[in-house]
Design a protein around this motif. Structure first.
Motif, PDB file in Angstrom:
ATOM      1  N   LEU A 139      28.026  17.208  -4.715  1.00 19.45           N
ATOM      2  CA  LEU A 139      29.153  18.139  -4.794  1.00 19.45           C
ATOM      3  C   LEU A 139      29.266  18.964  -3.512  1.00 19.45           C
ATOM      4  CD1 LEU A 139      28.837  19.390  -8.477  1.00 19.45           C
ATOM      5  CD2 LEU A 139      30.591  17.870  -7.550  1.00 19.45           C
ATOM      6  N   ILE A 140      28.141  19.436  -3.018  1.00 21.01           N
ATOM      7  CA  ILE A 140      28.157  20.213  -1.769  1.00 21.01           C
ATOM      8  C   ILE A 140      28.716  19.363  -0.629  1.00 21.01           C
ATOM      9  CG2 ILE A 140      26.692  21.268  -0.006  1.00 21.01           C
ATOM     10  CD1 ILE A 140      24.911  22.273  -2.326  1.00 21.01           C
ATOM     11  N   MET A 141      28.229  18.129  -0.514  1.00 16.96           N
ATOM     12  CA  MET A 141      28.713  17.256   0.551  1.00 16.96           C
ATOM     13  C   MET A 141      30.210  16.973   0.399  1.00 16.96           C
ATOM     14  SD  MET A 141      26.129  17.019   2.423  1.00 16.96           S
ATOM     15  CE  MET A 141      26.768  15.837   3.598  1.00 16.96           C
ATOM     16  N   LEU A 142      30.640  16.706  -0.827  1.00 19.88           N
ATOM     17  CA  LEU A 142      32.047  16.408  -1.093  1.00 19.88           C
ATOM     18  C   LEU A 142      32.943  17.589  -0.724  1.00 19.88           C
ATOM     19  CD1 LEU A 142      34.302  14.628  -2.398  1.00 19.88           C
ATOM     20  CD2 LEU A 142      33.759  15.812  -4.547  1.00 19.88           C
ATOM     21  N   ALA A 162      32.879  29.165  -0.039  1.00 18.11           N
ATOM     22  CA  ALA A 162      33.921  28.334  -0.658  1.00 18.11           C
ATOM     23  C   ALA A 162      33.326  27.041  -1.201  1.00 18.11           C
ATOM     24  CB  ALA A 162      35.022  28.036   0.361  1.00 18.11           C
ATOM     25  N   THR A 163      32.473  26.397  -0.409  1.00 16.05           N
ATOM     26  CA  THR A 163      31.832  25.153  -0.847  1.00 16.05           C
ATOM     27  C   THR A 163      30.924  25.402  -2.041  1.00 16.05           C
ATOM     28  OG1 THR A 163      31.926  24.225   1.373  1.00 16.05           O
ATOM     29  CG2 THR A 163      30.294  23.279  -0.116  1.00 16.05           C
ATOM     30  N   ALA A 164      30.127  26.457  -1.982  1.00 17.10           N
ATOM     31  CA  ALA A 164      29.192  26.769  -3.074  1.00 17.10           C
ATOM     32  C   ALA A 164      29.934  27.110  -4.357  1.00 17.10           C
ATOM     33  CB  ALA A 164      28.269  27.911  -2.670  1.00 17.10           C
ATOM     34  N   SER A 165      31.048  27.836  -4.230  1.00 23.44           N
ATOM     35  CA  SER A 165      31.817  28.218  -5.428  1.00 23.44           C
ATOM     36  C   SER A 165      32.369  26.998  -6.141  1.00 23.44           C
ATOM     37  CB  SER A 165      32.958  29.160  -5.042  1.00 23.44           C
ATOM     38  OG  SER A 165      32.442  30.347  -4.494  1.00 23.44           O
ATOM     39  N   LEU A 166      33.022  26.113  -5.404  1.00 23.32           N
ATOM     40  CA  LEU A 166      33.568  24.903  -6.024  1.00 23.32           C
ATOM     41  C   LEU A 166      32.454  24.009  -6.570  1.00 23.32           C
ATOM     42  CD1 LEU A 166      36.487  24.019  -3.610  1.00 23.32           C
ATOM     43  CD2 LEU A 166      36.662  24.701  -6.010  1.00 23.32           C
ATOM     44  N   SER A 167      31.367  23.885  -5.836  1.00 18.47           N
ATOM     45  CA  SER A 167      30.254  23.050  -6.295  1.00 18.47           C
ATOM     46  C   SER A 167      29.668  23.582  -7.587  1.00 18.47           C
ATOM     47  CB  SER A 167      29.163  22.970  -5.218  1.00 18.47           C
ATOM     48  OG  SER A 167      29.663  22.362  -4.056  1.00 18.47           O
ATOM     49  N   LEU A 169      31.198  25.446  -9.883  1.00 16.69           N
ATOM     50  CA  LEU A 169      32.153  25.225 -10.970  1.00 16.69           C
ATOM     51  C   LEU A 169      32.054  23.798 -11.498  1.00 16.69           C
ATOM     52  CD1 LEU A 169      35.320  27.085  -9.653  1.00 16.69           C
ATOM     53  CD2 LEU A 169      33.831  27.767 -11.533  1.00 16.69           C
ATOM     54  N   PHE A 170      32.054  22.834 -10.594  1.00 17.33           N
ATOM     55  CA  PHE A 170      32.011  21.438 -11.028  1.00 17.33           C
ATOM     56  C   PHE A 170      30.628  21.036 -11.538  1.00 17.33           C
ATOM     57  CE2 PHE A 170      36.039  21.395  -9.011  1.00 17.33           C
ATOM     58  CZ  PHE A 170      36.752  20.384  -9.643  1.00 17.33           C
ATOM     59  N   LEU A 171      29.582  21.680 -11.049  1.00 21.79           N
ATOM     60  CA  LEU A 171      28.246  21.404 -11.569  1.00 21.79           C
ATOM     61  C   LEU A 171      28.156  21.829 -13.023  1.00 21.79           C
ATOM     62  CD1 LEU A 171      25.346  20.451 -10.845  1.00 21.79           C
ATOM     63  CD2 LEU A 171      24.824  22.855 -10.394  1.00 21.79           C
ATOM     64  N   ASN A 172      28.709  23.007 -13.327  1.00 22.15           N
ATOM     65  CA  ASN A 172      28.689  23.514 -14.695  1.00 22.15           C
ATOM     66  C   ASN A 172      29.480  22.609 -15.625  1.00 22.15           C
ATOM     67  OD1 ASN A 172      28.065  25.293 -16.765  1.00 22.15           O
ATOM     68  ND2 ASN A 172      29.737  26.674 -16.280  1.00 22.15           N
ATOM     69  N   TRP A 173      30.591  22.126 -15.138  1.00 24.32           N
ATOM     70  CA  TRP A 173      31.447  21.238 -15.933  1.00 24.32           C
ATOM     71  C   TRP A 173      32.255  20.387 -14.990  1.00 24.32           C
ATOM     72  CZ3 TRP A 173      31.430  19.757 -20.732  1.00 24.32           C
ATOM     73  CH2 TRP A 173      32.492  19.006 -21.171  1.00 24.32           C
ATOM     74  N   PRO A 174      32.147  19.095 -14.987  1.00 20.98           N
ATOM     75  CA  PRO A 174      31.539  18.203 -15.963  1.00 20.98           C
ATOM     76  C   PRO A 174      30.213  17.561 -15.540  1.00 20.98           C
ATOM     77  CG  PRO A 174      33.102  16.966 -14.677  1.00 20.98           C
ATOM     78  CD  PRO A 174      33.078  18.379 -14.114  1.00 20.98           C
ATOM     79  N   VAL A 175      29.685  17.877 -14.360  1.00 18.76           N
ATOM     80  CA  VAL A 175      28.565  17.102 -13.809  1.00 18.76           C
ATOM     81  C   VAL A 175      27.291  17.244 -14.633  1.00 18.76           C
ATOM     82  CG1 VAL A 175      27.070  16.800 -11.794  1.00 18.76           C
ATOM     83  CG2 VAL A 175      29.538  17.044 -11.501  1.00 18.76           C
TER      84      VAL A 175
END
Length: 193
Positions: A139-142, A162-167, A169-175
């Motif tokens: 997620l971080i790389m993406l 910005a990268t950490a925030s999006l990562s 969010l997506f880590l929590n759901w759905p990853v």
């Protein structure tokens, strides 16, 4: 868990509270239980403070196991739901379907995905760390790559935020939910069923 099904997708919120409910359902009552659960989930969706829910099910064992994660915006919203007549009525019907005691646990943030039903041994910390790395690194790389055109001129701390925030969010759901289902036999190797 195998045969996993999402009933309602939970949006990527890191705040609020999650009620984790583990039910072991008698095979002869699966159809009736699922109809009951659909009705309950429809009522929950109208409750103020309801954020969403996710259902994991494993129907391979001698009894089916359902783990339902119900997210509310706050502990107060969860308590308000528990005080409703609809909730009390649903609880009164639950014994008709279950093979043993229902387990209830409240969790905040990511702990809902890593904590387990009480009867299962906890996976070692190193396994949880590996699952976290497997989930967060791609997620971080993406997001670092996708955001580079926008954040390229930003200070490093702002671009990283910005990268950490999006990562997150997506880590929590759905990853993490997906990884937890996929890696469940490895995380809980002593599970019988």
């Amino acid at each position: 868990m195998s045969d996993a099904a999402a009933t309602t997708a939970m949006p990527p919120h890191s705040t609020g509270i999650t009620l984790v409910v583990t039910e072991r359902v008698r095979r002869s009552k699966l159809e009736a239980y699922e109809a009951w659960a659909r009705r309950l989930h429809a009522v929950q969706a109208t409750q103020p403070g309801f954020v969403g829910l996710h259902v994991l099910r494993d129907t391979n064992g001698p009894v089916a196991e359902y783990v339902t994660l119900v997210r509310f915006a706050s502990a107060q919203a969860l308590e308000a739901w528990r005080a409703t007549p609809a909730y009390r009525e649903a609880l009164a019907q639950l014994d008709d379907f279950t093979a043993d005691e229902v387990e209830y646990r409240e969790a905040q943030g990511l702990e809902a995905w890593f904590d387990r039903p009480a009867r299962l041994p906890a996976p070692p910390l190193w396994k949880n760390v590996i699952v976290g790395i497997v989930g967060v690194y791609p997620l971080i790389m993406l997001f670092a790559t996708l955001l580079r055109p926008v954040t390229g001129e930003w200070p490093a701390w702002a671009a990283t935020l910005a990268t950490a925030s999006l990562s997150t969010l997506f880590l929590n759901w759905p990853v993490l939910p997906w990884l937890s289902r996929l890696l469940r036999p490895w995380l809980y190797p002593t599970r019988r069923g």
